[in-house]
Enzyme design. Structure first.
Site, PDB file in Angstrom:
ATOM      1  N   LYS A 194       0.825  -1.216   0.000  1.00 10.25           N
ATOM      2  CA  LYS A 194       0.000   0.000   0.000  1.00 10.25           C
ATOM      3  C   LYS A 194       0.857   1.264   0.000  1.00 10.25           C
ATOM      4  O   LYS A 194       0.564   2.206  -0.727  1.00 10.25           O
ATOM      5  CB  LYS A 194      -0.939   0.024   1.223  1.00 10.25           C
ATOM      6  CG  LYS A 194      -1.915  -1.139   1.282  1.00 10.25           C
ATOM      7  CD  LYS A 194      -2.966  -0.955   2.365  1.00 10.25           C
ATOM      8  CE  LYS A 194      -2.400  -0.973   3.772  1.00 10.25           C
ATOM      9  NZ  LYS A 194      -1.828  -2.277   4.185  1.00 10.25           N
ATOM     10  N   ARG A 230     -10.061   0.390   8.987  1.00 11.01           N
ATOM     11  CA  ARG A 230      -9.587  -0.949   9.319  1.00 11.01           C
ATOM     12  C   ARG A 230     -10.619  -1.748  10.105  1.00 11.01           C
ATOM     13  O   ARG A 230     -10.348  -2.889  10.467  1.00 11.01           O
ATOM     14  CB  ARG A 230      -8.333  -0.814  10.177  1.00 11.01           C
ATOM     15  CG  ARG A 230      -7.038  -1.242   9.482  1.00 11.01           C
ATOM     16  CD  ARG A 230      -5.931  -0.906  10.436  1.00 11.01           C
ATOM     17  NE  ARG A 230      -4.681  -1.549  10.255  1.00 11.01           N
ATOM     18  CZ  ARG A 230      -3.616  -0.951   9.735  1.00 11.01           C
ATOM     19  NH1 ARG A 230      -3.707   0.257   9.233  1.00 11.01           N
ATOM     20  NH2 ARG A 230      -2.468  -1.573   9.718  1.00 11.01           N
ATOM     21  N   ARG A 239      11.232  -5.534   5.215  1.00 11.88           N
ATOM     22  CA  ARG A 239      11.083  -4.107   5.535  1.00 11.88           C
ATOM     23  C   ARG A 239      11.639  -3.809   6.928  1.00 11.88           C
ATOM     24  O   ARG A 239      12.228  -2.765   7.156  1.00 11.88           O
ATOM     25  CB  ARG A 239       9.598  -3.729   5.453  1.00 11.88           C
ATOM     26  CG  ARG A 239       9.319  -2.264   5.682  1.00 11.88           C
ATOM     27  CD  ARG A 239       7.887  -1.906   5.376  1.00 11.88           C
ATOM     28  NE  ARG A 239       6.943  -2.505   6.304  1.00 11.88           N
ATOM     29  CZ  ARG A 239       5.619  -2.492   6.158  1.00 11.88           C
ATOM     30  NH1 ARG A 239       5.072  -1.927   5.105  1.00 11.88           N
ATOM     31  NH2 ARG A 239       4.826  -3.043   7.047  1.00 11.88           N
ATOM     32  N   ARG A 253      10.988  -0.387  12.550  1.00 12.87           N
ATOM     33  CA  ARG A 253       9.707  -0.564  13.237  1.00 12.87           C
ATOM     34  C   ARG A 253       9.690  -1.885  14.004  1.00 12.87           C
ATOM     35  O   ARG A 253       9.893  -2.942  13.418  1.00 12.87           O
ATOM     36  CB  ARG A 253       8.560  -0.562  12.213  1.00 12.87           C
ATOM     37  CG  ARG A 253       8.242   0.783  11.651  1.00 12.87           C
ATOM     38  CD  ARG A 253       7.223   0.700  10.527  1.00 12.87           C
ATOM     39  NE  ARG A 253       5.986   0.012  10.907  1.00 12.87           N
ATOM     40  CZ  ARG A 253       4.934  -0.107  10.098  1.00 12.87           C
ATOM     41  NH1 ARG A 253       4.973   0.422   8.882  1.00 12.87           N
ATOM     42  NH2 ARG A 253       3.854  -0.734  10.500  1.00 12.87           N
ATOM     43  N   ARG A 286      -0.458  -8.895  13.688  1.00 13.00           N
ATOM     44  CA  ARG A 286      -0.979  -7.914  12.727  1.00 13.00           C
ATOM     45  C   ARG A 286      -1.750  -8.608  11.596  1.00 13.00           C
ATOM     46  O   ARG A 286      -2.787  -8.118  11.158  1.00 13.00           O
ATOM     47  CB  ARG A 286       0.172  -7.077  12.154  1.00 13.00           C
ATOM     48  CG  ARG A 286       0.717  -6.090  13.178  1.00 13.00           C
ATOM     49  CD  ARG A 286       2.026  -5.503  12.737  1.00 13.00           C
ATOM     50  NE  ARG A 286       1.894  -4.619  11.593  1.00 13.00           N
ATOM     51  CZ  ARG A 286       2.881  -4.327  10.767  1.00 13.00           C
ATOM     52  NH1 ARG A 286       4.073  -4.887  10.928  1.00 13.00           N
ATOM     53  NH2 ARG A 286       2.690  -3.495   9.775  1.00 13.00           N
TER      54      ARG A 286
HETATM   55  P1  AMP Z   1       0.290   0.569   9.321  1.00 13.00           P
HETATM   56  O1  AMP Z   1       1.489   1.427   9.080  1.00 13.00           O
HETATM   57  O2  AMP Z   1      -0.890   0.982   8.517  1.00 13.00           O
HETATM   58  O3  AMP Z   1       0.586  -0.895   9.204  1.00 13.00           O
HETATM   59  O4  AMP Z   1      -0.138   0.820  10.844  1.00 13.00           O
HETATM   60  C1  AMP Z   1       0.728   0.544  11.928  1.00 13.00           C
HETATM   61  C2  AMP Z   1      -0.074   0.385  13.205  1.00 13.00           C
HETATM   62  O5  AMP Z   1      -0.787   1.607  13.489  1.00 13.00           O
HETATM   63  C3  AMP Z   1      -1.156  -0.681  13.164  1.00 13.00           C
HETATM   64  O6  AMP Z   1      -0.649  -1.988  13.432  1.00 13.00           O
HETATM   65  C4  AMP Z   1      -2.102  -0.206  14.262  1.00 13.00           C
HETATM   66  O7  AMP Z   1      -1.571  -0.456  15.542  1.00 13.00           O
HETATM   67  C5  AMP Z   1      -2.068   1.318  14.046  1.00 13.00           C
HETATM   68  N1  AMP Z   1      -3.092   1.727  13.083  1.00 13.00           N
HETATM   69  C6  AMP Z   1      -2.889   2.285  11.855  1.00 13.00           C
HETATM   70  N2  AMP Z   1      -4.045   2.539  11.238  1.00 13.00           N
HETATM   71  C7  AMP Z   1      -5.019   2.133  12.071  1.00 13.00           C
HETATM   72  C8  AMP Z   1      -6.424   2.110  12.000  1.00 13.00           C
HETATM   73  N3  AMP Z   1      -7.086   2.566  10.915  1.00 13.00           N
HETATM   74  N4  AMP Z   1      -7.118   1.619  13.069  1.00 13.00           N
HETATM   75  C9  AMP Z   1      -6.481   1.171  14.160  1.00 13.00           C
HETATM   76  N5  AMP Z   1      -5.152   1.145  14.298  1.00 13.00           N
HETATM   77  C10 AMP Z   1      -4.411   1.617  13.273  1.00 13.00           C
END
Ligand code: AMP
Length: 203
Positions: free
Chosen positions: A26, A101, A140, A146, A158
């Protein structure tokens, strides 16, 4: 005539949900979409990481969820996204990356955008098998720094959270006739061409 105004606004703004599990590509594809369509990138993961780095109250709250690979509570995420949308109402449109999400988030987003006559144009979903997702996330993790990209149990959490809580969001947009699935393994540019075709079909 009010009908014409509505028609004009909804045609003008292109609001895309870029969907898919962690590691589906993404972030990579968002960059290309933004460049081509001049949209505002709204990545909730990026926004949270910024809050974390800056040590804001929101960052402190979100940190324990993020580090465990769990979702941050809906109310927190929805409030953050609403602020971001309201700050950028003159944008050409938004690309939502990592949001919504949960179905609750999707409903809240529809309510927010429909109230402004700026509905979601469509969802593009990147589809990648689980083993490849894990491989990409580990890869990554070598450079992203991270924690949630590096520890095996966090990666597994996740992906499980995605299947349990996030996948139903695809149904939400399918039911509205706004869903397009794209196979996310292959040449980046080839995948992008298919994403572009999907986006063009939403206009
Ligand atoms: P991402 O970079 O999109 O994988 O997001 C990293 C982390 O941020 C996720 O594993 C969640 O802990 C939190 N997070 C990001 N977007 C959301 C969302 N829309 N709802 C809830 N938690 C989120």
């Amino acid at each position: 005539m009010s009908f014409c105004i509505y028609h004009f606004n909804s045609q003008e703004m292109l609001n895309i949900v870029l969907f898919g599990p962690p590691g589906a590509g993404k972030g990579t594809q968002s960059e290309k979409i933004i460049e081509k369509y001049n949209l505002l990138h709204l990545s909730t993961g990026d926004l949270f990481r910024k809050h974390l780095t800056e040590g804001t109250e929101l960052g402190v709250l979100a940190k324990r969820y993020i580090n465990e690979g769990m979702l941050v509570p809906d109310a927190v995420v929805i409030g953050m996204v609403e602020d971001k949308i309201n700050e950028n109402l003159t944008a050409n449109g938004f690309i939502f990356d990592g949001f919504p999400r949960t179905v609750t988030q999707a409903e809240a987003l529809d309510n927010m955008l429909n109230a402004k006559n700026l509905p979601i144009s469509g969802m593009v979903a990147l589809e990648v098998e689980e083993e490849e997702l894990k491989r990409r996330i580990r890869e990554r993790g070598k450079t992203s720094g991270r924690a949630d990209d590096q520890e095996e149990d966090k990666i597994n959490t996740r992906i499980k959270v995605y299947y349990d809580e996030t996948l139903p969001v695809a149904e939400f947009y399918k039911n509205q006739g706004k869903f397009k699935g794209i196979y996310g393994i292959g040449e980046i540019d080839y995948i992008f061409e298919q994403i572009s075709d999907a986006i063009d079909s939403f206009r």
